[in-house]
Design a protein around this motif. Structure first.
Motif, PDB file in Angstrom:
ATOM      1  N   GLY A 138      -2.481 -11.110 -15.099  1.00  0.00           N
ATOM      2  CA  GLY A 138      -1.781 -11.520 -13.886  1.00  0.00           C
ATOM      3  C   GLY A 138      -2.102 -10.694 -12.657  1.00  0.00           C
ATOM      4  N   LEU A 139      -1.310 -10.942 -11.589  1.00  0.00           N
ATOM      5  CA  LEU A 139      -1.510 -10.266 -10.304  1.00  0.00           C
ATOM      6  C   LEU A 139      -1.049  -8.815 -10.315  1.00  0.00           C
ATOM      7  CD1 LEU A 139      -0.424 -12.921  -7.622  1.00  0.00           C
ATOM      8  CD2 LEU A 139      -2.740 -12.151  -8.174  1.00  0.00           C
ATOM      9  N   GLY A 140      -0.388  -8.401 -11.386  1.00  0.00           N
ATOM     10  CA  GLY A 140       0.116  -7.031 -11.440  1.00  0.00           C
ATOM     11  C   GLY A 140      -0.961  -5.981 -11.228  1.00  0.00           C
ATOM     12  N   TYR A 141      -2.166  -6.247 -11.716  1.00  0.00           N
ATOM     13  CA  TYR A 141      -3.258  -5.282 -11.558  1.00  0.00           C
ATOM     14  C   TYR A 141      -3.647  -5.135 -10.085  1.00  0.00           C
ATOM     15  CZ  TYR A 141      -3.696  -6.052 -16.577  1.00  0.00           C
ATOM     16  OH  TYR A 141      -3.434  -6.157 -17.923  1.00  0.00           O
ATOM     17  N   LEU A 142      -3.729  -6.263  -9.382  1.00  0.00           N
ATOM     18  CA  LEU A 142      -4.056  -6.200  -7.962  1.00  0.00           C
ATOM     19  C   LEU A 142      -2.961  -5.481  -7.176  1.00  0.00           C
ATOM     20  CD1 LEU A 142      -5.634  -9.684  -7.109  1.00  0.00           C
ATOM     21  CD2 LEU A 142      -6.718  -7.447  -6.905  1.00  0.00           C
ATOM     22  N   ILE A 143      -1.712  -5.751  -7.520  1.00  0.00           N
ATOM     23  CA  ILE A 143      -0.603  -5.103  -6.822  1.00  0.00           C
ATOM     24  C   ILE A 143      -0.623  -3.594  -7.050  1.00  0.00           C
ATOM     25  CG2 ILE A 143       1.911  -4.877  -6.780  1.00  0.00           C
ATOM     26  CD1 ILE A 143       2.059  -7.889  -7.333  1.00  0.00           C
ATOM     27  N   LEU A 144      -0.840  -3.173  -8.305  1.00  0.00           N
ATOM     28  CA  LEU A 144      -0.907  -1.739  -8.601  1.00  0.00           C
ATOM     29  C   LEU A 144      -2.096  -1.082  -7.919  1.00  0.00           C
ATOM     30  CD1 LEU A 144       0.044  -1.664 -12.396  1.00  0.00           C
ATOM     31  CD2 LEU A 144       1.427  -0.894 -10.465  1.00  0.00           C
ATOM     32  N   ALA A 145      -3.248  -1.754  -7.946  1.00  0.00           N
ATOM     33  CA  ALA A 145      -4.440  -1.199  -7.320  1.00  0.00           C
ATOM     34  C   ALA A 145      -4.252  -1.044  -5.811  1.00  0.00           C
ATOM     35  CB  ALA A 145      -5.646  -2.095  -7.612  1.00  0.00           C
ATOM     36  N   HIS A 146      -3.707  -2.069  -5.166  1.00  0.00           N
ATOM     37  CA  HIS A 146      -3.460  -1.997  -3.726  1.00  0.00           C
ATOM     38  C   HIS A 146      -2.412  -0.938  -3.398  1.00  0.00           C
ATOM     39  CE1 HIS A 146      -5.334  -5.897  -2.028  1.00  0.00           C
ATOM     40  NE2 HIS A 146      -5.944  -5.573  -3.159  1.00  0.00           N
ATOM     41  N   SER A 147      -1.382  -0.848  -4.228  1.00  0.00           N
ATOM     42  CA  SER A 147      -0.331   0.144  -3.992  1.00  0.00           C
ATOM     43  C   SER A 147      -0.904   1.561  -4.020  1.00  0.00           C
ATOM     44  CB  SER A 147       0.771   0.005  -5.038  1.00  0.00           C
ATOM     45  OG  SER A 147       1.360  -1.274  -4.992  1.00  0.00           O
ATOM     46  N   ALA A 148      -1.698   1.848  -5.048  1.00  0.00           N
ATOM     47  CA  ALA A 148      -2.291   3.181  -5.171  1.00  0.00           C
ATOM     48  C   ALA A 148      -3.202   3.498  -3.985  1.00  0.00           C
ATOM     49  CB  ALA A 148      -3.076   3.279  -6.482  1.00  0.00           C
ATOM     50  N   PHE A 149      -3.964   2.506  -3.554  1.00  0.00           N
ATOM     51  CA  PHE A 149      -4.897   2.730  -2.452  1.00  0.00           C
ATOM     52  C   PHE A 149      -4.174   2.894  -1.114  1.00  0.00           C
ATOM     53  CE2 PHE A 149      -7.908   1.072   0.784  1.00  0.00           C
ATOM     54  CZ  PHE A 149      -8.906   2.033   0.638  1.00  0.00           C
ATOM     55  N   CYS A 150      -2.999   2.262  -0.976  1.00  0.00           N
ATOM     56  CA  CYS A 150      -2.283   2.277   0.303  1.00  0.00           C
ATOM     57  C   CYS A 150      -1.335   3.464   0.468  1.00  0.00           C
ATOM     58  CB  CYS A 150      -1.492   0.980   0.472  1.00  0.00           C
ATOM     59  SG  CYS A 150      -2.512  -0.486   0.726  1.00  0.00           S
ATOM     60  N   ILE A 151      -1.053   4.188  -0.596  1.00  0.00           N
ATOM     61  CA  ILE A 151      -0.099   5.301  -0.509  1.00  0.00           C
ATOM     62  C   ILE A 151      -0.462   6.297   0.589  1.00  0.00           C
ATOM     63  CG2 ILE A 151       0.734   7.360  -1.733  1.00  0.00           C
ATOM     64  CD1 ILE A 151       0.963   5.625  -4.243  1.00  0.00           C
ATOM     65  N   PRO A 152      -1.709   6.808   0.661  1.00  0.00           N
ATOM     66  CA  PRO A 152      -2.000   7.783   1.715  1.00  0.00           C
ATOM     67  C   PRO A 152      -1.873   7.211   3.124  1.00  0.00           C
ATOM     68  CG  PRO A 152      -4.002   7.120   0.579  1.00  0.00           C
ATOM     69  CD  PRO A 152      -2.864   6.610  -0.221  1.00  0.00           C
ATOM     70  N   PHE A 153      -2.132   5.920   3.300  1.00  0.00           N
ATOM     71  CA  PHE A 153      -1.999   5.311   4.618  1.00  0.00           C
ATOM     72  C   PHE A 153      -0.529   5.246   5.045  1.00  0.00           C
ATOM     73  CE2 PHE A 153      -5.993   3.666   2.971  1.00  0.00           C
ATOM     74  CZ  PHE A 153      -6.848   3.870   4.046  1.00  0.00           C
ATOM     75  N   ALA A 154       0.373   5.036   4.083  1.00  0.00           N
ATOM     76  CA  ALA A 154       1.801   5.063   4.393  1.00  0.00           C
ATOM     77  C   ALA A 154       2.316   6.490   4.527  1.00  0.00           C
ATOM     78  CB  ALA A 154       2.578   4.324   3.302  1.00  0.00           C
ATOM     79  N   TYR A 155       1.726   7.395   3.773  1.00  0.00           N
ATOM     80  CA  TYR A 155       2.191   8.786   3.744  1.00  0.00           C
ATOM     81  C   TYR A 155       1.973   9.497   5.076  1.00  0.00           C
ATOM     82  CZ  TYR A 155       2.105  13.768   2.426  1.00  0.00           C
ATOM     83  OH  TYR A 155       2.312  15.114   2.357  1.00  0.00           O
ATOM     84  N   LEU A 156       0.836   9.262   5.716  1.00  0.00           N
ATOM     85  CA  LEU A 156       0.488  10.008   6.926  1.00  0.00           C
ATOM     86  C   LEU A 156       1.501   9.815   8.059  1.00  0.00           C
ATOM     87  CD1 LEU A 156      -3.408   9.605   6.944  1.00  0.00           C
ATOM     88  CD2 LEU A 156      -2.058  11.621   6.331  1.00  0.00           C
ATOM     89  N   PRO A 157       1.861   8.580   8.459  1.00  0.00           N
ATOM     90  CA  PRO A 157       2.855   8.454   9.538  1.00  0.00           C
ATOM     91  C   PRO A 157       4.248   8.922   9.135  1.00  0.00           C
ATOM     92  CG  PRO A 157       2.275   6.292   8.657  1.00  0.00           C
ATOM     93  CD  PRO A 157       1.310   7.266   8.058  1.00  0.00           C
TER      94      PRO A 157
END
Length: 267
Positions: A138-157
């Motif tokens: 299912g889409l869970g893999y894409l959601i987890l992959a995107h979440s992991a990749f986006c963490i630093p972009f959310a963390y900085l601001p």
């Protein structure tokens, strides 16, 4: 004194190079947007103004499915990434320095430093093993992959917002016998909200536009809007792709403008 008054903008040719750089960056984008309104089927020959390709893209069921899938993945990934980034920012800024703090910063920002293709290949191998063990596709893999990749972009601001916040209000709340939870809920969180919202929007945009990680992790029938466009460009290219790109560009510009307004410093 001469070095103190040095200004790069006064270097001969600076303005020319700057203008040339902006032309190279934005002229292709303006060209793409212009040809989205082309009446003909060519992406290189202007045949008149028309909204035909926007209507065709709107009526395309494959585009609708890919768009809905992209928005779903980006929304869930942004929520997960922002939640984790908020906790990480609080843990690394609201306490005294500790051993291993630098290593934590490196781990959080690792996706920013490592080439995206390396992250994509690593996720492909890891999720490939998980798919074999569980049989889940299912889409869970894409959601987890995107979440992991986006963490630093959310963390900085979020971290930047925390570092710029005055601690006096939180200290006053503690002096008035507020618990840690009450202080966080009524003082810290409202002050941090613009940073959290900015981090969420940035994570959403990064997830929405991602191609490399999505292309490696997705299973059959899980095209997002960017990967659908990439597939179309491998076949016959029509201004429909330009129309889709223009819509995606418009959404990105709106979100990034909101991000800028939320994060800019007020006088």
């Amino acid at each position: 004194m001469a070095e103190a008054n040095f200004q790069p903008t006064r270097i001969p040719g600076f303005a020319t190079i700057a203008i040339l750089a902006f032309v190279c960056l934005y002229l292709p984008i303006f060209t793409l947007v212009a040809y989205a309104f082309n009446a003909g089927t060519s992406i290189a020959v202007w045949e008149g103004f028309s909204l035909h390709w926007f209507g065709k893209a709107w009526a395309n069921e494959a585009v609708k499915d890919a768009t809905l899938r992209s928005l779903t993945i980006a929304t869930v990934a942004a929520i997960i990434a922002t939640s984790v980034a908020t906790l990480a920012a609080l843990g690394t800024t609201r306490r005294a320095g500790f051993r291993g703090q630098t290593a934590i910063y490196v781990m959080i920002n690792q996706p920013l430093m490592v080439p995206e293709i390396v992250t994509a290949v690593a996720l492909l191998i890891f999720f490939g093993m998980v798919k074999t063990w569980t049989g889940y596709q299912g889409l869970g893999y894409l959601i987890l992959a995107h979440s992991a990749f986006c963490i630093p972009f959310a963390y900085l601001p979020i971290r930047a917002r925390l570092e710029g916040m005055d601690l006096s209000l939180e200290t006053a709340a503690n002096d008035l016998y507020a618990s840690d939870w009450q202080t966080f809920r009524h003082v810290t969180l409202p002050l941090l909200a613009p940073g959290i919202l900015a981090g969420a929007m940035l994570a959403f945009v990064i997830s929405l536009d991602d191609v490399v990680i999505t292309e490696f992790v997705k299973s059959g029938g899980q095209d997002t809007l960017p990967t659908y466009m990439l597939g179309q460009m491998r076949r016959a290219i029509t201004p429909e792709v330009n129309a889709i790109s223009t819509g995606l560009l418009g959404l990105t510009v709106i979100l990034l403008t909101a991000f800028f307004l939320l994060t800019r410093k007020k006088d």
